[in-house]
Write an enzyme that holds these catalytic residues in place. Structure first.
Site, mmCIF file in Angstrom:
data_model
loop_
_atom_site.group_PDB
_atom_site.id
_atom_site.type_symbol
_atom_site.label_atom_id
_atom_site.label_comp_id
_atom_site.label_asym_id
_atom_site.label_seq_id
_atom_site.Cartn_x
_atom_site.Cartn_y
_atom_site.Cartn_z
ATOM 1 C CB SER A 70 44.431 34.728 43.066
ATOM 2 O OG SER A 70 43.147 35.263 42.874
ATOM 3 C CG HIS A 84 40.594 33.767 46.873
ATOM 4 N ND1 HIS A 84 40.872 35.003 47.404
ATOM 5 C CD2 HIS A 84 40.946 33.819 45.576
ATOM 6 C CE1 HIS A 84 41.361 35.780 46.444
ATOM 7 N NE2 HIS A 84 41.417 35.084 45.326
ATOM 8 C CG HIS A 94 37.097 39.094 43.826
ATOM 9 N ND1 HIS A 94 37.176 37.931 44.562
ATOM 10 C CD2 HIS A 94 38.371 39.513 43.609
ATOM 11 C CE1 HIS A 94 38.459 37.647 44.790
ATOM 12 N NE2 HIS A 94 39.190 38.588 44.226
ATOM 13 C CE1 TYR A 137 35.939 36.586 40.677
ATOM 14 C CE2 TYR A 137 37.130 38.649 40.331
ATOM 15 C CZ TYR A 137 37.088 37.339 40.804
ATOM 16 O OH TYR A 137 38.199 36.788 41.399
ATOM 17 C CD GLU A 138 34.032 35.945 45.014
ATOM 18 O OE1 GLU A 138 33.848 34.868 45.615
ATOM 19 O OE2 GLU A 138 34.722 36.886 45.476
ATOM 20 C CB ALA A 145 47.392 37.399 41.381
ATOM 21 C CG MET A 182 39.794 41.289 37.831
ATOM 22 S SD MET A 182 39.134 39.675 37.306
ATOM 23 C CE MET A 182 39.915 39.514 35.696
ATOM 24 C CB SER A 183 40.862 42.365 44.212
ATOM 25 O OG SER A 183 42.281 42.258 44.136
ATOM 26 C CG ASN A 229 48.871 37.738 33.512
ATOM 27 O OD1 ASN A 229 48.467 37.807 34.672
ATOM 28 N ND2 ASN A 229 48.317 38.421 32.519
ATOM 29 C CG HIS A 261 42.195 31.841 38.103
ATOM 30 N ND1 HIS A 261 42.505 33.064 38.661
ATOM 31 C CD2 HIS A 261 41.909 31.018 39.141
ATOM 32 C CE1 HIS A 261 42.391 32.982 39.985
ATOM 33 N NE2 HIS A 261 42.037 31.758 40.295
#
Length: 296
Positions: free
Chosen positions: A47, A78, A100, A102-103, A130, A233-234, A257, A271
């Site tokens: 990201s 992206h 991902h 979640y997509e 990230a 998440m990746s 973060n 995000h």
């Protein structure tokens, strides 16, 4: 056979359970026929980190929706294109945007590009992402060199190597204790010193969760207890498939973060904060990767 790329995360070609060797090869052959580049290094941009592809010289870019069977990235930050070119004289291919869970993609679709890279002749995969910092010693803007990972979806049976094993890609039971190449990590540390980046370079363990929700406080505390230094998440599915194919892997997480572990805290992960931090640190990460590729 229809060679059109998927138009949505849920169309038949991207939601199927698996791909055959011939389907991977048809995509690789299409790319080889449309560019004279023969990359040895592939870079997957996380990201806000797609600017790495802008460093390539003599570039040829293919939007994902033009590439046979390629999924489409739907996440802000992206760009969604595959870029071929030269970085510090080394021929590379760069993914501006990854895929991902979640997509709505299954694990075979998430990892589809990696086997295509293998068939293109790629030998080394550099993955960036990230991530949230779990290690209290990490600061926002630090870059973590991945030395290991915790595959939470894998614990639940979501491993891209489940099912039939095609020995043309790799062995049935691949080792993962050496997932992140030791020599490449040493080279990255040396390069960071030369580039003046060593003061914000960390080394640690990345934990993958499926998302798209950010972690609860209790979940963050569990992950810290397990020994994770950063969470995202990746990345892990691509690394598993890359190692199955015998590719050398280097992983870099930009700490965007610090996770919330205090119930009294008013901080909330979002995000937009991730993208702001990547924008601030992207130039340093690009300089580090560029110098590293030059040494490869």
């Amino acid at each position: 056979m229809d060679m059109k790329a998927a138009s949505s995360p849920f169309s038949s070609s991207s939601s199927q359970c698996s791909y055959s060797y011939e389907e991977y090869k048809e995509t690789a052959d299409w790319l080889l026929a449309h560019t004279d580049k023969r990359p040895k290094v592939a870079i997957i941009c996380g990201s806000g980190l797609g600017g790495l592809a802008d460093l390539l010289e003599d570039r040829t870019a293919f939007p994902y929706n033009e590439i046979p069977r390629f999924p489409i990235s739907t996440v802000a930050g992206h760009s969604g294109q595959l870029v071929f070119g030269r970085l510090q004289g080394c021929e590379c291919v760069c993914m501006q945007g990854r895929f991902h869970f979640y997509e709505g993609y299954n694990i075979n679709t998430v990892t589809f590009p990696v086997r295509v890279f293998f068939l293109l002749g790629v030998k080394t995969l550099i993955v960036t992402n990230a991530a949230g910092g779990l290690n209290a010693a990490y600061d926002v803007g630090d870059i973590m060199l991945l030395k290991d990972h915790i595959n939470m979806p894998g614990f639940a049976g979501q491993n891209p190597l489940c099912g039939h094993n095609d020995v043309r890609f790799g062995v049935r039971f691949p080792c993962m204790s050496d997932a992140y190449d030791r020599e490449l990590r040493v080279l990255a540390k040396r390069t960071a010193e030369e580039q003046g980046c060593s003061h914000f370079l960390q080394e640690g363990v990345y934990c993958m969760l499926a998302g798209p929700t950010y972690e609860t406080i209790a979940e963050c505390r569990v992950l810290q207890t397990l020994g994770a230094d950063a969470v995202g998440m990746s990345t892990v599915p691509e690394v598993v498939v890359a190692r199955h194919c015998g590719l050398r892997v280097l992983g870099l997480s930009l700490i965007t973060n610090k996770v919330v572990t205090d119930y009294e805290s008013e901080d909330k992960a979002n995000h937009e904060e991730v993208l702001r931090t990547t924008e601030d640190r992207a130039e340093d990460l690009q300089r580090l990767v560029g110098a590293l590729v030059n040494k490869l």
